[in-house]
Design an enzyme around this catalytic site. Structure first.
Site, PDB file in Angstrom:
ATOM      1  CG  ASP A 477      -2.317   0.507   0.871  1.00  0.00           C
ATOM      2  OD1 ASP A 477      -2.727   0.360  -0.296  1.00  0.00           O
ATOM      3  OD2 ASP A 477      -2.986   1.053   1.768  1.00  0.00           O
ATOM      4  CG  ASP A 928     -10.183  -7.001  12.607  1.00  0.00           C
ATOM      5  OD1 ASP A 928     -10.926  -6.107  13.050  1.00  0.00           O
ATOM      6  OD2 ASP A 928      -9.096  -7.296  13.138  1.00  0.00           O
TER       7      ASP A 928
END
Length: 1229
Positions: A477, A928
């Protein structure tokens, strides 16, 4: 599969591929080729459909047109006419246009004559280097593209010789009969023998078999009529349609369901009218049972009723002489892949009873406390009762989900028997396991060292899973060249490390962990060359680490050298232009400053983030990058050889040297777009992998979590493919950590959560997703509902309603109350090529939900089909046939990579449902937990897989400051969940009651810190004031306190018993609960409230990974003793100082008092001592290795302590001092 064509670069070339054996005319040349006919050309071997490869402007595109295929005789294969010189109108053609970027082998001025399609049989010797270069084109090219940019392919390095080992040769074409080496005879243009099983046999042996029993020696089935190619007039048109080997059958167009999913059909074709020569009309003759008994001498052959020991037993014996117990023929289908066992009732029943006893005791205690206030200190009594009520409520939320803990285990032997043994549909015994795409994410190479990432990648590539079914994707990223080149070095070292692991079966398969373990590495190793090869690989790994660690300096020096050369050329060019314009030498203008670019090793600009940020080359502004470091492997094993022959470091004779596909991905980032941190990066990987490999299951790992158990992926597949596995959305593995200090001062192992809470949730609807070490079902990530679900209604959810969601009538607008809760259910894929989607409305909404990529949308039903259970699995309503996935995968081409570039663009998710209900969910720093909650809310189940050998291991921050910031991030995410629609209070009826309680506790626990702060200060306030929370320490109060404390200790002992943790680990968890509750959790509540009320955004930095400990044992835990200032340290230090001062002052006052009140002193001192014991690890961490504490900690804590003390003295002065304080002297304004 269609063959690779050597095309000229820089131009669009239209190629026509024909499924017939005739020559297909095309502008670029013709050649023999076959294509599979299916819905959009999608199949197991073609994860990326080629019919729509549209993207942004300038992206490589390809179009595909399909026409009906000619059929005859009801056969499942298209007929072939060798006499036709060209393709007729009834044949099937594929027309596509591909724009190939210029490469060193394909210059723009290349001749169009080089675009011919060479066949494997007619390739000339001089064309072999070009063919090898074409095959390595994808793995040697970096693809970039993005917003307002054309998709470009840049060749990094090419070599005409093509280093590496050639693919394994095809099977021998000689006769397979024992003792015969004659060449096998083939059908016209085919690649196999006269039987569908592909058994090679020569003409003489075939004639003997036909004259004898008439059965094929390979499959023991009779040869069907018309298979003998010697008789030209017997077969007619059906002979041309017969397929003589599995390879040819894989290439011909399939019908029905196989057209879409490339199924391997049964090898046995009924004989029909020509199968029985002695019966008219194809009907078998009458069966003479008496004659059969006479000829077999009264025996019954073989079966599950009787089973002879050696051949047919004679009929003269008596009884069952000569027979043995028949085999268990149904054991293979009935044996489960997994087993679930509950905790022993001898432990679980007392555990539940103690919870009930403690709950009743808490109820009576709180009732007594409320009914007996302390009139001397009502405010102290009120605060203590409020905190105690909240603690009881919090304990209840934590204990209720622990009522049904379970243990699970997997049977890998059954998995191998069911999916990797030869069958009628899979005669070669290829693996029938579904594919797995592994995601590894990293963002900053400075805080996440590339060596950690490299070890994780190497452990994945060496995992014990079929090579052709495994693909690894690294998401960078940050777009750093350091990560890119470190991955290239990793791919190079993997060619040595992976065969070494497979040959010797080493564990773990992370080189850093393997070479660093302190145990006998010769244990269970029997090969004589193990020590020598281990020494070679260890030396090679040391050199690999040196190369990786020196990459930052190498990149900097290289970039400086190239930039200096660019500056000189720019200055020289400017001077030449000025001289040409007639300027005097002394009046030449100064050279304009050049941009400091970051350069790759081949002398080109790095398309990602530069060391010196520049437009289009900064962390938040760079193009999308995809690079296949390792191309997809072949379907057949490639065996190595001697080092001198293979060019390798070790002897790989008899070892499969193939490597899984490895892809580097850096999504496009532009200013003005919200990239959604890690969740956005994971969603980009989901789309990329769907186009390039489309594995039906996804494993995600952090860059510092390596595969510690090479069989972990197989164990996860056991739960996905067993009975009821179609309802499992993910399999969560526990997180295990290395590099933790032996005392685990800050509870980094977190075993109470992973071994107690998660096991308990596994007995409900499944554990929550914790961010790493999780195997997902791809369709569950896509937001689809499970095939079956259960709704819980009524009091405590006792009324259950079963729902079957995979129906042809689904997708209607019933029971849809809001747009975010719409049902997304895959329609049933019937075995009919013309009825693939019964719900037209649902199929029309797919592009709006998933984006504009038709290739991605078309891959969704393929992934769903590949993830189904086998048809013979008990309880499987919509299964797939065995052998459906045992087919080779199509090679990766440039058009597929170009389409993958388009789906990682910064604007692809605009006006879609990505991040809202598809993929990883946006809007929370704990994406998550929210992602797992959404799946459970749709009715999915999850499984907790605890393996004997740890599946994955990672690193955890051992420094106190890093640990507190990590807990702060988790707690802030929980507060965000509590104030969002993801709160379990708004869960759907498909979530069980206790599962709701567990999720509700996830969002509620940070608020306990407010009451914990007050309760930790109350002992000091009690000692300062001389009052206590009760009026007197009577027997009733002490009895309640004793019962509550004893039951808590007994519950802890039983939890230790059924979970397997130790008492020391449980106590460390209790200590850090108080440390986090007085430091990070209050700050998280404050930040969460600011975000909800004021809209203040929350940003976090990455947690720095600890070093590898190369400096020796003394410095292995150096970071443990480092003290880094943080404002989170102020509240715990203040609490410790206030309690310590209060105990000292109260003790002195009691000792010198005329009427000492020892009961109040003991009560307050006991609770102060309880607080100090829990904060002891925090105090020890502040002292550091040499007892040095930052001065600012003492300054802040002293000021706060003095302020609290002065306020208390003014509010409640000592007896006899009111006149002095109020009469003069010091007074507050």
């Amino acid at each position: 599969m269609s063959r690779r064509l050597s095309l000229p670069a820089g131009s669009q070339v239209t190629v026509t591929v024909s499924p017939t054996r005739g020559k297909a005319e095309s502008p670029g040349g013709g050649g023999d080729a076959v294509v599979k006919r299916g819905a959009g050309g999608i199949g197991i071997t073609s994860p990326a459909p080629r019919h729509s490869l549209g993207g942004g402007g300038g992206a490589a595109s390809a179009t595909l047109q399909l026409s009906p295929v000619r059929r005859s005789g009801g056969s499942r294969y298209a007929s072939r006419d060798d006499a036709a010189g060209g393709a007729d109108d009834s044949a099937e053609f594929v027309h596509y246009t591909v724009h190939i970027p210029p490469t060193p082998e394909r210059a723009v001025a290349a001749s169009a004559d080089s675009a011919g399609a060479p066949t494997a049989a007619a390739a000339a010797e001089d064309e072999q280097p070009e063919v090898r270069a074409q095959r390595s084109y994808i793995s040697g090219t970096i693809f970039t593209g993005g917003l307002n940019q054309a998709t470009r392919g840049h060749v990094l390095s090419t070599s005409g010789a093509g280093a590496g080992v050639a693919a394994a040769a095809s099977a021998s074409m000689s006769c397979k009969m024992r003792g015969c080496d004659m060449p096998a005879f083939l059908a016209s243009g085919a690649a196999g023998g006269p039987c569908d099983c592909g058994f090679m046999i020569c003409r003489e042996c075939y004639a003997d078999c036909v004259a004898g029993a008439g059965n094929c020696p390979g499959c023991k089935e009779p040869y069907y009529a018309g298979s003998d190619t010697d008789d030209d007039g017997g077969g007619g048109e059906d002979d041309d349609e017969a397929v003589s080997s599995s390879e040819e059958r894989d290439q011909l167009p399939l019908t029905s369901m196989a057209k879409r999913f490339s199924l391997v059909h049964s090898m046995k074709i009924p004989s029909g009218n020509g199968g029985c020569a002695g019966a008219g009309g194809g009907k078998p003759a009458e069966f003479d049972h008496a004659r059969w008994l006479f000829e077999t001498k009264g025996t019954y052959g073989y079966g599950n009723a009787l089973w002879p020991k050696d051949g047919h037993a004679g009929g003269g014996g008596t009884g069952f002489a000569g027979f043995e117990e028949p085999p268990n023929f149904g054991s293979r289908c009935r044996r489960p892949l997994t087993r679930k066992t509950s905790v022993s009732q001898a432990i679980l029943s007392p555990y539940r009873l103690l919870i009930a006893i403690r709950l009743v005791a808490l109820g009576f205690f709180l009732t007594w406390r409320i009914r007996h206030p302390n009139p001397e200190a009502v405010w102290l009594w009120a605060m203590s009762v409020t905190c105690e009520v909240w603690f009881a409520f919090s304990w209840l939320l934590d204990s209720l989900p622990k009522l049904c803990p379970v243990h699970r285990s997997a049977d890998l032997d059954v998995l191998a028997e069911r999916f990797e043994l030869p069958t009628a549909r899979n005669p070669k015994g290829r693996s029938d396991l579904p594919g797995i795409d592994v995601f590894v994410s990293t963002a900053d190479p400075e805080k996440e060292p590339p060596l950690f990432t490299a070890n994780t990648i190497l452990s994945i590539l060496a995992a014990d899973y079929p090579v052709e079914k495994l693909a690894c994707y690294l998401s960078d990223d940050g777009g750093a060249l350091l990560t890119f080149e470190a991955l290239a070095e990793t791919a190079s070292f993997a060619r040595t490390w992976v065969p070494f692991c497979r040959k010797h079966g080493v564990e773990p398969r992370s080189p850093e962990a393997y070479f660093g373990q302190k145990r006998d590495f010769l244990k269970n190793k029997v090969r004589v060359d193990f020590v020598r090869e281990r020494r070679k690989v260890k030396r090679e790994y040391d050199e690999f680490k040196v190369r990786v660690n020196s990459l930052p300096e190498a990149i900097r020096r290289r970039s400086d050298a190239y930039n200096a050369g660019e500056e000189l050329r720019a200055r020289r060019r400017q001077q030449e232009e000025a001289m040409a314009a007639g300027a005097l030498p002394g009046a030449l203008p100064e050279a304009a400053p050049t941009v400091k670019a970051t350069w790759m090793s081949d002398g080109s600009h790095w398309p990602g983030t530069w060391l010196n940020a520049a437009p289009d080359h900064s962390r938040g502004d760079h193009a999308g990058i995809i690079q296949a470091m390792l191309a997809p492997p072949t379907s057949e094993p490639v065996l190595g050889g001697e080092p001198a022959e293979s060019g390798g470091l070790i002897d790989t004779t008899g070892v499969d040297i193939r490597l899984p596909m490895l892809v580097y991905v850096s999504r496009e980032k532009r200013p003005g777009y919200d990239h959604n941190k890690k969740a956005g990066a994971m969603n980009a990987l989901v789309r990329t992998s769907a186009i390039m490999s489309n594995g039906p299951f996804i494993l995600n790992l952090d860059c510092d979590h390596y595969v510690h158990n090479s069989a972990a992926l197989r164990e996860g597949m056991c739960f996905m493919l067993d009975r009821g596995g179609d309802r499992v959305c993910y399999v969560q593995f526990p997180q295990r950590f290395e590099g933790i200090d032996p005392n685990d001062r800050y509870a980094n192992h977190n075993l109470v959560f992973f071994d107690v809470a998660m096991r308990a949730m596994d007995g409900l609807q499944g554990p929550m997703y914790v961010g790493t070490g999780c195997v997902f079902r791809r369709t569950a990530l896509y937001g689809f509902s499970p095939p079956r679900a259960t709704e819980h209604h009524g009091w405590l959810g006792r009324k259950k309603i079963k729902l079957f969601l995979r129906k042809p009538t689904m997708g209607k607008k019933t029971d849809r109350e809001n747009d975010n809760d719409k049902e997304m259910m895959l329609p049933p894929i019937e075995d009919d090529g013309f009825q693939q989607l019964d719900d037209v409305e649902s199929s029309a909404l797919l592009p709006r939900r998933f984006g504009s990529s038709a290739t991605f949308v078309a891959s969704i039903p393929v992934a769903e089909y590949q993830g189904r259970l086998l048809q013979d699995t008990p309880g499987a309503h919509q299964g797939r046939p065995a052998g459906a996935l045992a087919v080779p995968r199509e090679p990766l081409d440039a058009a597929t990579v170009a389409e993958a570039i388009s789906v990682i663009s910064c604007f692809y998710e605009d006006k879609t449902e990505w991040g809202r209900r598809i993929g990883w969910i946006y809007g929370s720093v704990t994406e998550d937990v929210v992602t797992g909650y959404r799946m459970h809310n749709r009715g999915w189940r999850s499984v907790y897989c605890v393996t004997r050998r740890d599946a994955f291991r990672g690193t955890a921050p051992i420094n106190l400051t890093d640990r507190l910031h990590q807990v702060l991030r988790w707690a802030t995410g929980s507060v965000e969940i509590f104030f969002s629609r993801n709160n379990a209070l708004f869960a759907s009826p498909r979530m069980k009651l206790l599962q709701r309680v567990a999720y509700f506790n996830v969002g509620m626990y940070p608020f306990t810190s407010i009451f914990l702060l007050v309760y930790c200060v109350l002992p000091a306030v009690s000692l300062f004031s001389g009052k206590f929370i009760v009026q007197s320490l009577n027997v009733t109060f002490l009895a309640f306190l004793l019962i509550i404390t004893v039951t808590l200790c007994l519950l802890a002992l039983l939890e230790i018993k059924w979970s397997g943790i130790t008492l020391h680990e449980w106590w460390r968890n209790e200590q850090f609960w108080v440390i986090g509750g007085t430091s990070a959790h209050p700050a998280a509540v404050l930040q969460g409230l600011l975000k909800v009320i004021a809209g203040v955004d929350i940003s976090f930095t990455l947690t720095s990974k600890p070093g590898t400990g190369d400096d020796g044992e003394d410095d292995a835990f150096a970071e443990l003793y480092e003290v880094r200032w943080s404002f989170l340290m102020v509240p715990p230090v203040t609490i410790m100082m206030v309690n310590a001062v209060a105990v000292a002052m109260a003790s002195a006052r009691t000792l010198y008092s005329e009427f000492p009140q020892w009961s109040k002193l003991l009560g307050g001192a006991f609770f102060s001592f309880w607080v100090l014991c829990h904060l002891y690890p925090f105090a020890k961490g502040l002292l550091g290795r040499r007892g040095r504490v930052p001065t600012i900690v003492f300054v802040w804590s002293g000021l706060i302590s003095m302020t609290v003390s002065l306020l208390w003295v003014y509010i409640n002065p000592p007896a006899g001092a009111k006149e002095r304080i109020g009469g003069g002297g010091f007074s507050f304004p």
